[in-house]
Every structure is written in structure tokens, then in C-alpha cells.
Design a protein around this motif. Structure first.
Motif, PDB file in Angstrom:
ATOM      1  N   CYS A   1       0.848  -1.187   0.000  1.00  0.00           N
ATOM      2  CA  CYS A   1       0.000   0.000   0.000  1.00  0.00           C
ATOM      3  C   CYS A   1       0.881   1.234   0.000  1.00  0.00           C
ATOM      4  O   CYS A   1       2.104   1.145   0.145  1.00  0.00           O
ATOM      5  CB  CYS A   1      -0.914  -0.005   1.232  1.00  0.00           C
ATOM      6  N   TYR A   2       0.293   2.372  -0.173  1.00  0.00           N
ATOM      7  CA  TYR A   2       1.025   3.627  -0.004  1.00  0.00           C
ATOM      8  C   TYR A   2       0.039   4.724   0.347  1.00  0.00           C
ATOM      9  O   TYR A   2      -1.174   4.556   0.168  1.00  0.00           O
ATOM     10  CB  TYR A   2       1.856   3.964  -1.241  1.00  0.00           C
ATOM     11  N   VAL A   3       0.548   5.808   0.899  1.00  0.00           N
ATOM     12  CA  VAL A   3      -0.308   6.958   1.188  1.00  0.00           C
ATOM     13  C   VAL A   3      -0.456   7.702  -0.135  1.00  0.00           C
ATOM     14  O   VAL A   3       0.493   8.298  -0.646  1.00  0.00           O
ATOM     15  CB  VAL A   3       0.298   7.869   2.274  1.00  0.00           C
ATOM     16  N   SER A   4      -1.644   7.624  -0.709  1.00  0.00           N
ATOM     17  CA  SER A   4      -1.845   8.167  -2.063  1.00  0.00           C
ATOM     18  C   SER A   4      -2.348   9.609  -2.029  1.00  0.00           C
ATOM     19  O   SER A   4      -2.293  10.293  -3.055  1.00  0.00           O
ATOM     20  CB  SER A   4      -2.795   7.266  -2.842  1.00  0.00           C
ATOM     21  N   GLU A   5      -2.855  10.060  -0.886  1.00  0.00           N
ATOM     22  CA  GLU A   5      -3.199  11.480  -0.698  1.00  0.00           C
ATOM     23  C   GLU A   5      -3.154  11.791   0.780  1.00  0.00           C
ATOM     24  O   GLU A   5      -3.594  11.000   1.610  1.00  0.00           O
ATOM     25  CB  GLU A   5      -4.625  11.832  -1.173  1.00  0.00           C
ATOM     26  N   ASN A   6      -2.660  12.988   1.076  1.00  0.00           N
ATOM     27  CA  ASN A   6      -2.689  13.535   2.425  1.00  0.00           C
ATOM     28  C   ASN A   6      -2.419  15.010   2.169  1.00  0.00           C
ATOM     29  O   ASN A   6      -1.682  15.346   1.249  1.00  0.00           O
ATOM     30  CB  ASN A   6      -1.562  12.889   3.254  1.00  0.00           C
ATOM     31  N   GLY A   7      -3.033  15.881   2.917  1.00  0.00           N
ATOM     32  CA  GLY A   7      -2.763  17.281   2.594  1.00  0.00           C
ATOM     33  C   GLY A   7      -3.645  18.228   3.374  1.00  0.00           C
ATOM     34  O   GLY A   7      -4.520  17.814   4.136  1.00  0.00           O
ATOM     35  N   MET A   8      -3.379  19.496   3.139  1.00  0.00           N
ATOM     36  CA  MET A   8      -4.017  20.536   3.932  1.00  0.00           C
ATOM     37  C   MET A   8      -4.399  21.695   3.019  1.00  0.00           C
ATOM     38  O   MET A   8      -3.519  22.365   2.458  1.00  0.00           O
ATOM     39  CB  MET A   8      -3.008  20.998   4.981  1.00  0.00           C
ATOM     40  N   GLY A   9      -5.691  21.908   2.864  1.00  0.00           N
ATOM     41  CA  GLY A   9      -6.183  23.004   2.026  1.00  0.00           C
ATOM     42  C   GLY A   9      -6.291  24.279   2.850  1.00  0.00           C
ATOM     43  O   GLY A   9      -6.949  24.295   3.891  1.00  0.00           O
ATOM     44  N   VAL A  10      -5.644  25.338   2.392  1.00  0.00           N
ATOM     45  CA  VAL A  10      -5.640  26.598   3.151  1.00  0.00           C
ATOM     46  C   VAL A  10      -6.144  27.738   2.265  1.00  0.00           C
ATOM     47  O   VAL A  10      -5.719  27.882   1.121  1.00  0.00           O
ATOM     48  CB  VAL A  10      -4.215  26.902   3.684  1.00  0.00           C
ATOM     49  N   GLU A  11      -7.057  28.512   2.833  1.00  0.00           N
ATOM     50  CA  GLU A  11      -7.604  29.651   2.094  1.00  0.00           C
ATOM     51  C   GLU A  11      -6.712  30.879   2.303  1.00  0.00           C
ATOM     52  O   GLU A  11      -6.158  31.077   3.387  1.00  0.00           O
ATOM     53  CB  GLU A  11      -9.025  29.935   2.620  1.00  0.00           C
TER      54      GLU A  11
END
Ligand code: BGP
Length: 465
Positions: free
Chosen positions: A362-372
Motif C-alpha cells: 500500500c502507499y499513502v496516495s493522498e494527504n494534505g491541507m487546504g488553506v484559504e
């Protein structure tokens, strides 16, 4: 100071999707997807009324973008083939301009030393198929498998990591339960049928791929939002969390990896008289055609308590009849997206996959932080100083590292996303990229501080902290 070293060959990169990045230009031959249609019908539903037409102009700027991927340490990158670009009507004629575009995109990535991972479906149903019911209609499953085979034939000599779907639960939730995707229905019976057809389409695409013996792997990308009970010592909370887990995680994880639907879910669907239309041979097919590789998208946990609020019968049964969301005091929030940040969740998912899903690669295919409003962090040189994003990634990588030390089969970490892109109805409200995109300057790209930081992480295959 601690050094976090990752296994040799670890995948460092990011993820994106065709509909969120490519854009559309006159004469490119692309057909409408549900997003083009929905925007045309209801542009006010989209933040600042920015639609899917422009996005980040990757269709014309991909060569420049690939150079920036190199400068931000990518050794791998995932995007998707837009079905409505390759086969504008969903079935039938293939658009040669799309073939040329994807060929050159793929070749340019490989030339730059970046392995392309390719996904086939990222929420983007071609409109002519949606008019016939989309995933509700079994014919869409056949059309999807035909599309998948065309992709394998055209690009399978170079693409060695394929994914059938990105977050297949999202079209179920968005389109048929909670109204954040077209066709905005609230109809659980339809939701179950749509989910079932997606599961079936996954198994059929896996089968088709394996039959071609193309010397690559195929998997699925799931958003495995872990369900945590309010109180682990309260059996009613624990049961409610387990049901939410069955609805939103195991509904796809179990059939994709184990070839079987979770018994709890089957029981609920039977009780509600919502068993989907299943044809003879389907279940054996799902059992026999499981994935090689699992992509895990992780953004936020799900906090659950036993049902306390009154059941709302307005739209018939809903998953929410079985649990309430729990607003946990003191939780850490990303206020722009309204999502809780809980770094340990990634460790819990990887441990669950190791312990209960045969430690499938497996792998981490998305991780993230949306900032306005990231503009406010722009420095004199024009780069955005997103220290909060660096902290976010580090905080998650530490837990990935811990899971690896305990034996997880995690092969890489991909950030959402490479460069700021179009977030569906949120359009360009929240920015996620390692690379900034200035919409006022014809999509001008500038690497953010996090992009430079990520390059060092990739080069050192880890970081000191
Ligand atoms: C995931 C999707 C992506 C992406 C991301 C960020 O669920 O796979 O397509 O958009 O979430 O979420 P959002 O864009 O809604 O802020």
C-alpha cells in the motif's frame, strides 16, 4: 534530534486528477463530464463561480509542470485519464488528440525520471452516460471496462501502476446521499446500487488488466477515514462506530482486498430491502479479482457516537440512522476545510491494513491541507511560506515511519497535491499544492517553501527533526 529514514526506493511525490488540473481548450475534442454540465446548469454552486474549464491549464503547461515536479523532489506522480477526454461520448470513438496528449504527458514524466501512476476514474462521469443513469445503470460498468481496456492497450506499455477508482465512496455520498456532487440525489437505495456497480467495475477492470499480463500492478485508491467511538468503553458508541466503518470504509476495502462485502453491511442492506441488482456470477467475479496494491487517502478521522438525535425520515433510510457524528471537544481543526487534523489516524489505518488485510502492499496516495488565502504568506521573492504545510506533512510522516518500523507494507507518500488545483465545488478556495498557481497571472507557477522542503526530504529519503 531524531532521524526519520524511509525504506530504499520509497515513493515521494504527489497526486492530482485530470478533471481538476487539465482544463479545456477549443478544439481539444473533450466531451462533457458531469462537472462541465453541472457548472453550466448551476455555476453559483461553485466557489467564486470558477468552473472546470480552466483549472490549472495542465493540458497546455504539462512540460513546464514536470520540470517543477523535478524541482520539488518527485520520483512518482499520480494523475487520472479523463474518460470524457479520451472517449468524448463515454463509449465509441476515441479522441486522437487525447491519446497524443496522454502519450506525451506520460513520456515526458518518464524522461524526467518520475514514474507516472494512473487512475481511471476520479468522480468524472461522461455526461452522455450520466444521462442514462451513470453508475446506477449496469451498462456504465460495461462502458467503464471498455474504457479501462483501451487505456491499458494505449498506455500499459509504460504505465506500471494503475488504479481503477479514486475514493469510490465519494460519488456514492456526493451524488446519492449528501448532495455535493451531481446528480445531488438523496436516495439510499440508489446509493447502494451505485456503490455496488463501482465495486463490480473494479473487479472487472482488475480482471481485464491481469489477463493482459502487462507486468504491472493494479489497485484502488480509498479514503479510509477511521471511525473512532466517542467512548471506547461504551458498547453503543463502539457499535455505532463499527457500522460507520462498514458503510464508509469496509464497503470498498473488503471487496477490493478480500473479495467479500462486510457481513454487517449485507445484513443492514437486506433489512432495509435495498439489496442491489446482482447478476449471476458477479460475486464469484468480485471474489476472484482482488487488487495488487492499495492507495490510501487520509485527511481526517470520523468521530462517532451512538444515535441520540431523532431519525430524519424525510428521504427514507440513511446511513446516519445508525450513528451520530460526534463533535469532540478540543479537536485540532483545519478551519478552512472544516476537517479535523488527527495525525495518528494514518498510523491506525496502516496498522489496520497490516493486521486485518494481509499487509497488502500500500502507499499513502493522498494527504494534505487546504488553506484559504495563502497569498498573505507570499514573501518578497514571490514564494508562499507555508510552514504550516511542512509541519502537517512532518507530523504525518512520523506516524508513517512508526507504522513502517512495526512492519507496515507502506511503499510511499504522495501529497495532495502537486500544484494548486480545482477542488470541485470549492474551486480554488483552498490551496493544497507544493506549487502555487496564480489565477490572476495566467496560472503562473511558483514553488512554495514546502515544495523546496519536500525536495530535501526526497533526496535524503527522510528528515531530521
Ligand atoms: C480528495 C479527492 C481529491 C481532492 C481532495 C481535497 O477527497 O480525491 O480530488 O479534491 O480530496 O479535497 P477538497 O478538494 O474537497 O478540498
Amino acid at each position: 534530534m531524531t532521524t526519520y529514514k524511509f525504506p530504499k526506493g520509497f515513493w515521494w511525490g504527489s497526486a492530482a486528477s485530470g478533471p481538476q488540473t487539465e482544463g479545456r481548450i477549443a478544439g481539444d475534442g473533450k466531451g462533457d463530464s458531469i462537472w462541465d454540465y453541472w457548472y453550466e446548469q448551476a455555476s453559483d454552486k461553485f466557489f467564486d463561480q470558477v468552473g472546470p474549464e480552466k483549472t490549472s491549464q495542465v493540458y497546455t503547461k504539462y512540460k513546464e509542470d514536470i520540470q517543477l515536479m523535478k524541482e520539488t523532489g518527485h520520483n512518482s506522480f499520480r494523475t487520472s485519464i479523463q474518460w470524457s477526454r479520451l472517449i468524448p461520448n463515454g463509449t465509441g470513438e476515441v479522441n486522437q488528440k487525447a491519446v497524443d496528449f496522454y502519450n506525451d504527458y506520460i513520456d515526458s514524466l518518464i524522461e524526467a525520471g518520475i514514474e507516472p501512476f494512473m487512475n481511471l476514474y476520479h468522480f468524472d462521469m461522461p455526461m452522455p452516460l450520466q444521462e442514462q443513469g451513470g453508475w446506477l445503470n449496469r451498462k456504465t460498468v460495461d462502458a467503464y471496462v471498455a474504457f479501462a481496456k483501451i487505456c491499458f492497450d494505449l498506455f500499459g506499455d509504460r504505465i506500471k501502476k494503475w488504479f481503477t477508482h479514486n475514493e469510490p465512496i465519494v460519488p456514492v455520498e456526493g451524488g446519492y446521499l449528501y448532495q455535493f456532487h451531481y446528480p445531488e440525489e438523496i436516495n439510499m437505495k440508489h446509493a447502494v446500487q451505485v456503490g455496488y456497480h463501482e465495486v463490480l467495475s473494479n473487479a472487472l477492470a482488475v480482471k481485464a488488466y491481469h489477463e493482459l499480463n502487462l507486468d504491472g500492478e493494479i489497485g484502488i485508491i480509498l479514503n479510509l477515514t477511521p471511525s473512532y467511538p466517542r467512548d471506547e468503553n461504551n458498547p453503543a458508541d463502539v457499535k455505532a462506530a463499527a457500522i460507520a466503518d462498514a458503510f464508509f470504509n469496509r464497503s470498498f476495502l473488503d471487496p477490493a482486498v478480500k473479495g467479500e462485502f462486510p457481513a454487517e453491511l449485507v445484513e443492514i442492506v437486506k433489512e432495509l430491502d435495498m439489496v442491489p441488482a446482482i447478476e449471476e456470477g458477479d460475486l464469484a467475479l468480485i471474489k476472484e479479482n482482488t487488487i495488487d496494491l492499495l492507495g490510501i487517502n487520509y485527511y481526517q478521522p470520523r468521530r462517532i457516537k451512538a444515535k441520540e438525535s431523532a431519525i430524519d425520515h424525510t428521504h427514507g433510510p440513511m446511513p446516519d440512522d445508525y450513528f451520530d457524528n460526534y463533535d469532540m471537544p478540543g479537536k485540532k481543526m483545519n478551519p478552512y476545510r472544516g476537517w479535523e487534523i488527527y495525525e495518528k489516524g494514518i498510523y491506525d489505518i496502516l496498522t489496520n491494513v497490516r493486521e486485518n488485510y494481509g499487509n497488502i502492499p500500500c502507499y499513502v496516495s493522498e494527504n494534505g491541507m487546504g488553506v484559504e488565502g495563502e497569498e498573505r504568506y507570499r514573501n518578497a521573492e514571490g514564494a508562499i511560506e507555508d510552514d504550516y504545510r511542512i509541519e502537517f506533512v512532518k507530523d504525518h510522516l512520523r506516524y508513517v515511519h512508526q507504522a513502517l518500523e512495526e512492519g507496515s507494507g507502506c511503499l510511499g507518500y504522495h501529497m495532495w497535491t502537486c500544484m494548486d488545483n480545482w477542488s470541485w465545488t470549492n474551486a480554488y478556495k483552498n490551496r493544497y499544492g507544493f506549487i502555487g498557481v496564480d489565477l490572476d497571472q495566467d496560472g503562473k507557477r511558483t514553488i512554495k517553501k514546502s515544495g523546496h522542503w519536500f525536495k530535501a526530504v526526497s533526496e535524503n529519503n527522510g528528515f531530521d527533526d
